[in-house]
Design an enzyme around this catalytic site. Structure first.
Site, PDB file in Angstrom:
ATOM      1  N   HIS B 213       0.850  -1.200   0.000  1.00 19.27           N
ATOM      2  CA  HIS B 213       0.000   0.000   0.000  1.00 19.27           C
ATOM      3  C   HIS B 213       0.877   1.239   0.000  1.00 19.27           C
ATOM      4  O   HIS B 213       1.987   1.237   0.537  1.00 19.27           O
ATOM      5  CB  HIS B 213      -0.919   0.004   1.217  1.00 19.27           C
ATOM      6  CG  HIS B 213      -1.929  -1.094   1.170  1.00 19.27           C
ATOM      7  ND1 HIS B 213      -2.605  -1.537   2.283  1.00 19.27           N
ATOM      8  CD2 HIS B 213      -2.395  -1.850   0.141  1.00 19.27           C
ATOM      9  CE1 HIS B 213      -3.430  -2.515   1.941  1.00 19.27           C
ATOM     10  NE2 HIS B 213      -3.311  -2.722   0.646  1.00 19.27           N
ATOM     11  N   HIS B 338      -9.797  -3.408  -7.106  1.00 15.79           N
ATOM     12  CA  HIS B 338      -9.041  -4.525  -7.674  1.00 15.79           C
ATOM     13  C   HIS B 338      -9.583  -5.879  -7.236  1.00 15.79           C
ATOM     14  O   HIS B 338      -9.298  -6.874  -7.878  1.00 15.79           O
ATOM     15  CB  HIS B 338      -7.587  -4.496  -7.186  1.00 15.79           C
ATOM     16  CG  HIS B 338      -6.817  -3.337  -7.668  1.00 15.79           C
ATOM     17  ND1 HIS B 338      -5.670  -2.900  -7.056  1.00 15.79           N
ATOM     18  CD2 HIS B 338      -7.007  -2.516  -8.716  1.00 15.79           C
ATOM     19  CE1 HIS B 338      -5.203  -1.867  -7.700  1.00 15.79           C
ATOM     20  NE2 HIS B 338      -5.977  -1.603  -8.699  1.00 15.79           N
ATOM     21  N   GLY B 388       2.534   0.868 -10.970  1.00 13.09           N
ATOM     22  CA  GLY B 388       3.718   0.036 -11.108  1.00 13.09           C
ATOM     23  C   GLY B 388       4.473   0.052  -9.791  1.00 13.09           C
ATOM     24  O   GLY B 388       3.901   0.281  -8.737  1.00 13.09           O
ATOM     25  N   HIS B 413      -4.288  -4.912 -13.273  1.00  9.83           N
ATOM     26  CA  HIS B 413      -4.338  -4.007 -12.113  1.00  9.83           C
ATOM     27  C   HIS B 413      -2.978  -3.515 -11.640  1.00  9.83           C
ATOM     28  O   HIS B 413      -2.894  -2.586 -10.850  1.00  9.83           O
ATOM     29  CB  HIS B 413      -5.066  -4.678 -10.947  1.00  9.83           C
ATOM     30  CG  HIS B 413      -4.185  -5.490 -10.046  1.00  9.83           C
ATOM     31  ND1 HIS B 413      -3.400  -6.527 -10.483  1.00  9.83           N
ATOM     32  CD2 HIS B 413      -3.945  -5.389  -8.707  1.00  9.83           C
ATOM     33  CE1 HIS B 413      -2.734  -7.031  -9.467  1.00  9.83           C
ATOM     34  NE2 HIS B 413      -3.036  -6.372  -8.370  1.00  9.83           N
ATOM     35  N   GLY B 414      -1.900  -4.152 -12.078  1.00 11.40           N
ATOM     36  CA  GLY B 414      -0.590  -3.749 -11.560  1.00 11.40           C
ATOM     37  C   GLY B 414       0.514  -4.556 -12.210  1.00 11.40           C
ATOM     38  O   GLY B 414       0.339  -5.121 -13.285  1.00 11.40           O
TER      39      GLY B 414
END
Lengths: 150, 490
Positions: B213, B338, B388, B413-414
């Site tokens: 996070h 997500h 990223g 999502h990433g």
């Protein structure tokens, strides 16, 4: 009697391999592992106690639920388990856990939850000589692997 | 091209059927009720095979009532039950709901703010600004809210989501128009959230948490689609703030408890499980309805959480620049989820169907014209935010019609991890990671060196590869690239 644990490399999270002469001892090792990870091996005094009761679907589920009880006691209640007297039914567990209350400040790592992913619990484990991390492993009769979401 | 499923050392190694340059099918065989489809480039496939995530796609395809393919986006990697990057939709009558298709961090998601500042306004003040942001946003292990919620207040949060935060002074009314689900998930029932879950979350509303996070100050380094960027309020060199967080301990506890319920439910309804983390119950069963109600409450907690932190960012930056937050802009571009399951209507074989869509480490990416896309974005498609790692870049994309046709309106999502946390710490040993990032122009603030080591850029895959697949396959179009300047890590 010897028992122990080690961390295994796992891509995103934390995996533990545990071993002990019996299942109740394995659960004690599991609790110790979680607390040592949460506190980076701080010494935890046994100042107060709580009771834990689990009714699981099977033994593997019981292991996961037990670990999650230990995690939640720590992160939600600030109670760090240092010792546990555990009685096992076929798939149930009752335990008196002793440890330190109001100890949230001692937690330095975040653990979310023990998971069922790649879960292994072998109750009549026969290790091959030299197959484990050290000689304690060869006295083990119960082995487990559990992945913890961090 | 044929397909074989071989087992070596107990692991399934899968050959795929190449559909085109960016789609690889896992044909339905054995207990699979549907085929799988992985979005990836050829170059990514070796890495993807290594971690058994294709096996997880095949496992998802065994669940009852699955519609179309069991999907995986190009950030696919192994997860609990569903792979990360997994998307699956289920028929409303025959299908199931699975907590493993949502994840432990229910409504982990990300939001983006766009300011009136340019890079030059901040670049010489990052040391101080990053420190102030670190002070303003509760972050780190066991991070706690500035506010302790009563039971009554917590129930309101669980019902009302981001609207509760705005009503209590944390944010602007117009924020609610640019959040997925308008910041509140219907069907939430706070009474389905246990006392223990509430205790875990009670002190955490308005806090970042830890691990991956973050709150990141960055700037728009490149605009790929000027029309979409303009619609989103983005321009070259503009300073942005991205916040990535979820439902904290409340969500983890809801997931943990729901798994226990669903394991028993799977036995009750005789749903064979290839993986216990895929435990599920029929959509209209008591168990599924109760999980949905608790999940929705946790979703709302996460919306409220990100909304509160948005307010802290605005306040902090207004103080720092000695102006009002309105003058700084810091408008919310969008907030995406997500980890979620929800009812959506999609066209399948020409027919409109109500489906329960699970996105686990995947982002909704609705195309132009969709009524659920905010009116101001409807002409260009929904913003898709793809963070990223903290050293390189993140991306803003736009949803497309192709996503609606192929992926139930879903995208990546990433980046996905490349190194385990242990391996990352080993690689970081003896290295001044904070200084290395500073040398790259990124100020990192965190109370935990260990977390920063685990989260260092080389621990992650290159998100540009992931986004490239989405763009070239037409699932989501690149709009802008964001480069980090300062990061608050949990």
């Amino acid at each position: 009697m010897r028992s122990g644990y080690r961390q295994i490399d796992h891509t995103a999270d934390l995996a533990l391999e545990l071993w002990a002469p019996g299942e109740a001892e394995l659960l004690q090792v599991a609790a110790r592992a979680v607390i040592e990870i949460l506190t980076e091996s701080a010494e935890i005094p046994a100042e107060s106690s709580r009771r834990v009761a689990i009714d699981a679907v099977d033994r593997e589920d019981r292991l996961v639920q037990w670990l999650n009880e230990v995690i939640v006691l720590a992160v939600a209640d600030g109670f760090l388990v240092s010792a546990a007297e555990i009685s096992l039914g076929e798939t149930s567990l009752e335990a008196e856990v002793r440890g330190q209350a109001d100890a949230s400040a001692r937690i330095v790592t975040e653990l979310k939850s023990a998971t069922y992913h790649d879960l292994l619990l072998e109750l009549d484990f026969e290790p091959e000589p030299g197959s484990g991390p050290d000689c304690d492993f060869e006295r083990a009769r119960v082995r487990a692997r559990v992945v913890i979401d961090v | 091209m044929g397909c074989a499923m071989n087992r070596t050392d107990g692991r399934a190694i899968m050959n795929f059927e190449k559909v085109d340059d960016y789609r690889f099918r896992i044909p339905a065989r054995g207990k699979m009720k549907a085929p799988g489809m992985i979005y990836a480039s050829e170059r990514m496939l070796d890495d993807i095979r290594q971690d058994r995530s294709p096996e997880q796609v095949a496992n998802v395809a065994q669940l009852p009532g699955i519609v179309g393919h069991a999907l995986a986006m190009p950030d696919i990697h192994w997860g609990y039950g569903f792979p990360i990057g997994g998307v699956a939709a289920f028929d409303e009558d025959e299908g199931v709901l699975s907590p493993g298709g949502v994840g432990y961090d229910i409504n982990c998601g990300v939001r983006l703010l766009a300011s009136e500042l340019s890079r030059d306004d901040v670049v010489d003040r990052l040391a101080d600004l990053s420190l102030e942001l670190h002070r303003a946003i509760p972050s780190g292990i066991g991070s706690r809210s500035h506010r302790r919620l009563s039971n009554r207040e917590l129930k309101q949060v669980l019902r009302r989501g981001a609207e509760w935060s705005v009503s209590n002074g944390y944010g602007r009314e117009r924020d609610l128009q640019v959040i997925e689900e308008n910041g509140v998930m219907d069907g939430a029932d706070p009474d389905r959230v246990s006392d223990r879950a509430r205790d875990r979350g009670r002190h955490q509303l308005g806090s970042l948490g830890s691990g991956n996070h973050f709150c990141e100050l960055g700037y728009v380094a490149e605009v790929y689609n000027p029309a979409a960027a303009e619609a989103f309020g983005l321009r070259q060199d503009q300073v942005t703030v991205m916040i990535h967080s979820g439902s904290r301990g409340l969500g983890y506890q809801v997931c943990d408890e729901s798994l226990r319920t669903m394991i028993r439910a799977a036995q009750k309804y005789k749903i064979p499980l290839p993986d216990r983390q895929l435990c599920a119950a029929p959509l209209h069963s008591v168990e599924a309805r109760q999980y949905f109600a608790a999940m929705a409450a946790a979703i709302n907690f996460a919306f409220a959480n990100r909304q509160m932190m948005t307010h802290f960012v605005r306040q902090c930056m207004a103080r720092f620049f000695a102006t009002s937050d309105d003058a700084l802009g810091l408008d919310l571009v969008y907030d995406v989820c997500h980890n979620i399951a929800k009812w959506e209507t999609h066209t399948v074989d020409g027919e409109q169907r109500k489906l329960c869509v699970h996105r686990k480490g995947a982002t909704r990416a609705f195309g132009p014209g969709h009524p659920d896309v905010p009116a101001i974005y409807r002409a260009v498609g929904q913003p898709v935010l793809v963070p990223g790692d903290m050293g390189r870049y993140s991306f803003v994309l736009a949803g497309t019609d192709k996503a609606m046709q192929e992926t139930f309106g879903s995208s990546c999502h990433g980046a996905g991890r490349k190194l385990s946390r242990k391996a990352a710490k080993r690689a970081a040993r003896g290295r001044p990671i904070f200084k290395e990032l500073r040398a790259q122009g990124v100020f990192v603030r965190s109370d935990s060196k260990s977390t920063v080591a685990e989260e260092m850029p080389e621990a992650y895959k290159d998100v540009a590869d992931v986004v490239g697949v989405m763009h070239r396959s037409g699932i989501a179009r690149k709009v802008a690239k964001l480069v980090p300047l300062a990061v608050v890590k949990g």
